[in-house]
Design an enzyme around this catalytic site. Structure first.
Site, PDB file in Angstrom:
ATOM      1  N   GLU A 139     -24.732  63.469  55.606  1.00  0.00           N
ATOM      2  CA  GLU A 139     -25.936  63.577  56.260  1.00  0.00           C
ATOM      3  C   GLU A 139     -25.954  64.586  57.595  1.00  0.00           C
ATOM      4  O   GLU A 139     -26.987  65.525  57.999  1.00  0.00           O
ATOM      5  CB  GLU A 139     -26.284  62.113  56.925  1.00  0.00           C
ATOM      6  CG  GLU A 139     -27.590  62.225  57.713  1.00  0.00           C
ATOM      7  CD  GLU A 139     -28.030  60.652  58.137  1.00  0.00           C
ATOM      8  OE1 GLU A 139     -26.975  59.749  58.179  1.00  0.00           O
ATOM      9  OE2 GLU A 139     -29.180  60.249  58.489  1.00  0.00           O
ATOM     10  N   HIS A 195     -26.453  47.469  58.902  1.00  0.00           N
ATOM     11  CA  HIS A 195     -27.306  48.249  57.952  1.00  0.00           C
ATOM     12  C   HIS A 195     -28.306  47.028  57.451  1.00  0.00           C
ATOM     13  O   HIS A 195     -27.917  46.405  56.680  1.00  0.00           O
ATOM     14  CB  HIS A 195     -26.614  48.933  56.769  1.00  0.00           C
ATOM     15  CG  HIS A 195     -27.357  49.590  55.972  1.00  0.00           C
ATOM     16  ND1 HIS A 195     -28.549  49.733  55.879  1.00  0.00           N
ATOM     17  CD2 HIS A 195     -26.877  50.646  54.935  1.00  0.00           C
ATOM     18  CE1 HIS A 195     -28.897  50.440  55.089  1.00  0.00           C
ATOM     19  NE2 HIS A 195     -27.829  51.032  54.429  1.00  0.00           N
ATOM     20  N   LYS A 252     -27.483  51.842  63.606  1.00  0.00           N
ATOM     21  CA  LYS A 252     -26.793  50.873  62.828  1.00  0.00           C
ATOM     22  C   LYS A 252     -25.416  50.586  63.605  1.00  0.00           C
ATOM     23  O   LYS A 252     -24.691  49.437  62.900  1.00  0.00           O
ATOM     24  CB  LYS A 252     -26.614  51.358  61.328  1.00  0.00           C
ATOM     25  CG  LYS A 252     -27.825  51.437  60.473  1.00  0.00           C
ATOM     26  CD  LYS A 252     -27.382  51.996  59.144  1.00  0.00           C
ATOM     27  CE  LYS A 252     -28.695  51.901  58.286  1.00  0.00           C
ATOM     28  NZ  LYS A 252     -29.534  52.987  58.640  1.00  0.00           N
ATOM     29  N   CYS A 261     -31.947  51.419  50.157  1.00  0.00           N
ATOM     30  CA  CYS A 261     -31.790  51.678  51.533  1.00  0.00           C
ATOM     31  C   CYS A 261     -33.049  52.470  51.985  1.00  0.00           C
ATOM     32  O   CYS A 261     -33.127  52.497  53.075  1.00  0.00           O
ATOM     33  CB  CYS A 261     -30.550  52.161  51.849  1.00  0.00           C
ATOM     34  SG  CYS A 261     -29.111  51.399  51.231  1.00  0.00           S
ATOM     35  N   PHE A 276     -29.164  53.877  48.156  1.00  0.00           N
ATOM     36  CA  PHE A 276     -28.321  53.738  46.806  1.00  0.00           C
ATOM     37  C   PHE A 276     -28.938  54.350  45.447  1.00  0.00           C
ATOM     38  O   PHE A 276     -30.297  54.092  45.572  1.00  0.00           O
ATOM     39  CB  PHE A 276     -28.407  52.441  46.578  1.00  0.00           C
ATOM     40  CG  PHE A 276     -26.855  51.766  46.226  1.00  0.00           C
ATOM     41  CD1 PHE A 276     -25.824  52.145  47.248  1.00  0.00           C
ATOM     42  CD2 PHE A 276     -26.700  51.036  45.254  1.00  0.00           C
ATOM     43  CE1 PHE A 276     -24.634  51.650  46.834  1.00  0.00           C
ATOM     44  CE2 PHE A 276     -25.502  50.828  44.969  1.00  0.00           C
ATOM     45  CZ  PHE A 276     -24.256  50.878  45.687  1.00  0.00           C
ATOM     46  N   HIS A 279     -29.551  57.987  59.222  1.00  0.00           N
ATOM     47  CA  HIS A 279     -29.223  56.802  58.382  1.00  0.00           C
ATOM     48  C   HIS A 279     -28.054  56.223  58.844  1.00  0.00           C
ATOM     49  O   HIS A 279     -27.762  55.305  59.073  1.00  0.00           O
ATOM     50  CB  HIS A 279     -29.176  57.349  56.987  1.00  0.00           C
ATOM     51  CG  HIS A 279     -28.877  56.169  55.962  1.00  0.00           C
ATOM     52  ND1 HIS A 279     -29.900  55.058  56.009  1.00  0.00           N
ATOM     53  CD2 HIS A 279     -28.348  56.142  55.000  1.00  0.00           C
ATOM     54  CE1 HIS A 279     -29.396  54.350  55.045  1.00  0.00           C
ATOM     55  NE2 HIS A 279     -28.509  54.801  54.406  1.00  0.00           N
TER      56      HIS A 279
END
Lengths: 150, 439
Positions: free
Chosen positions: B329, B355, B350, B178, B414, B318
């Site tokens: 985050e 995503h 998102k 990602c 990830f 994110h």
């Protein structure tokens, strides 16, 4: 022997499978089927790359239930000429050129450059070249196992 | 010492679940319109999650007419070709034979390159009874296809893009899940600053909306299962959030040296001012609760751009809508921004487009460029009841008019890869990054 096989292929035989072969080539490239004329050079007229030849061969094998060893056209054209007699340092010899002109008799003589590099032989191949390859493989039987890609 | 090169964003292209070009995407993001719905590209019945953010009514042929090239292009690569074409057209400059060696390409590419149909064929012919038998690959009925093999290489998109657009300079593909899209842009920034290229086409593309991608993320429990209310399923920072929505798409930017962009009269959206790149070294699928990892990425990006917390007006988070990401985050944002956190606007787009995995960072960088140009912080859609553990100033209810002096975009991957990009309004001057040292 090869030349004999070659001359035995009639225009009628070629025209009989041309519709199917042209459809396969058009689907593989892809392009409009009308552009896949019998005398079209796949590379120079239709923009094919080497991977497209592989793709076309796979599709022809599946459609016509034949095995086509990779590099078949050049090895057939060479026939009983040794590799050294056929080419020198990547350039086709005079003897080799003579063989090619007979084997690829569907290709107009003016399309053979001189000198001819081995790497440029595929530029000569036309739709009819592939038709003839299929016919030869149909005659020789379908059980020939395909060796590794060359 | 020569001053460090300043890098301009002069072209933006997007293919996303909320629009097949950048203007449509941006318009829908500002309005908070969602692109999430039932999965239509395959039969998702039987999966716990049956919704996704699909690219809709997409036809690459409008942008790319080379049919032979398209034969080698997978679905995500087609998104990439279309978005890259839009970015170059938008920038009003593209590689020519004389400049090809000064053009580079940096892409964030997807994790799965192989089409599901090809995997399925292997299973059918080689493991019909469970045991793997490689002889099945030689079965006459096996759909052996050398082109499919070319199409499935993870660098296939890189090759097709350079080939199609005639780019002969520096080229690389980033695979950090990602974080890929963000890190691809960060790489492009560095290449331009070092003078290895004068122009970079940079972005990301991905589609994991296939049975393998959906089942993998389902197994991890990472996806929202709100199959009955897809438009509300992605709700980053909401107390009721229950996972992310898998999307697909591509985003590309054209980056170039500032003075030459000005000299040719290019419109400059924003400056790509800083890049932060870190690895959390914590766990494969978890983010550190304290925000460790993202903290370093944000601090690096700000230092690189010469920004202090008070200079930042907007963060495109994110914000995946998973419990863990959003909390971690926000903890990172608070740690980095201190008391200024309550004054800067945060949103996760998102919430509308899901995503986009390897494309996310690149598309969201484009969103930041457009947000700066239009002085608008886009809405964090679907936020009804903010999670008290996500205590930041989220753009709730509607998009917020806001002159954005500088913005950050986070992409947290990830495996622990973290990317943060910093953007600056073209009229703002970098005051804090002196002295600048370069070759």
């Amino acid at each position: 022997m090869n030349q004999m096989t070659n001359t035995q292929i009639t225009k009628e035989e070629v025209l009989a499978i041309y519709p199917k072969v042209s459809e396969i080539i058009a689907a593989a490239l892809p392009c409009e089927v009308e552009r896949v004329k019998l005398d079209a050079s796949l590379i120079d007229d239709l923009g094919a790359q080497s991977i497209d030849f592989l793709d076309i061969v796979f599709r022809l094998e599946r459609a016509f239930k034949v095995k086509i060893p990779r590099g078949k056209i050049v090895t057939d054209a060479r026939g009983d000429l040794s590799e050294a007699d056929f080419e020198q340092k990547g350039v086709v010899t005079d003897a080799g050129l003579a063989r090619l002109k007979v084997f690829l008799n569907e290709v107009p003589a003016e399309r053979f450059p001189s000198p001819l590099k081995v790497a440029d032989i595929p530029r000569l191949f036309t739709t009819e070249t592939f038709c003839k390859m299929v016919i030869r493989q149909q005659r020789s039987g379908t059980s020939t196992p395909a060796p590794a890609a060359a | 010492m020569k001053p460090r090169r300043r890098i301009a964003i002069t072209g933006v292209g997007m293919v996303t679940p909320v629009g097949n070009d950048a203007p449509t995407t941006w318009s829908n993001l500002k309005a908070g319109r969602t692109g999430v719905g039932p999965i239509s590209t395959f039969d998702a019945n039987g999966f716990v999650t049956r919704i996704g953010a699909e690219v809709k009514n997409f036809s690459v042929e409008a942008a790319i007419t080379d049919r032979n090239l398209l034969k080698f292009a997978s679905r995500p690569t087609r998104f990439a070709l279309a978005a890259a074409e839009e970015a170059l057209t938008d920038a009003g400059i593209r590689p020519k034979p004389a400049t090809a060696r000064r053009w580079g390409l940096s892409v964030g590419a997807g994790m799965i390159g192989i089409d599901f149909a090809e995997l399925e064929a292997v299973q059918t012919f080689c493991a019909a009874d469970g045991e793997f038998n490689p002889d099945g690959l030689l079965d006459e009925r096996y759909p052996a296809d050398p082109v499919a093999f070319c199409r499935s290489q993870t660098n296939a998109g890189l090759g097709l893009l350079t080939h199609h657009f005639g780019i002969h300079g520096f080229a690389t593909a980033v695979h950090t899940a990602c974080a890929s899209g963000g890190q691809a842009l960060g790489t492009a920034l560095k290449v331009l600053r070092r003078g290895h290229a004068d122009f970079m086409l940079a972005g990301g593309y991905d589609s994991m909306l296939n049975p393998i991608g959906i089942s993998g993320f389902c197994l991890l429990g990472a996806l929202s299962t709100d199959n009955d209310s897809p438009e509300r399923a992605s709700r980053p920072f909401d107390a009721t959030r229950n996972g992310f929505v898998l999307g697909e798409g591509a985003g590309f930017l054209v980056l170039e040296e500032w003075e030459s962009a000005q000299a040719r009269g290019a419109k400059i959206y924003a400056e790509l001012a800083g890049d932060g790149n870190s690895l959390s070294s914590y766990r494969i699928t978890d983010s550190h609760p304290s925000g460790d990892g993202p903290i370093q990425a944000m601090q690096q990006a700000m230092a690189d751009a010469g920004l202090l917390p008070v200079d930042v007006d907007y963060v495109n988070a994110h914000g995946t809508s998973t419990l863990m990401n959003d909390r971690s985050e926000c903890a990172a944002l608070r740690a980095v921004m201190g008391s200024h956190i309550d004054r800067l606007a945060v949103s996760s787009t998102k919430s509308c487009m899901g995503h986009l995995i390897a494309a996310a960072g690149a598309v969201e960088a484009g969103v930041c460029a457009l947000a700066i140009r239009d002085s608008i912080a886009p809405i964090n859609a679907n936020l009804v009841k903010p999670d008290p553990d996500c205590n930041v100033n989220i753009v709730q209810g509607q998009s917020r008019p806001l002159r954005i002096r500088s913005a950050l975009s986070n992409s947290l991957g990830f495996g622990g890869s973290n990317s943060c990009l910093a953007f600056r309004h073209p009229e703002e001057i970098d005051l804090n990054a002196q002295p600048r040292i370069t070759r």
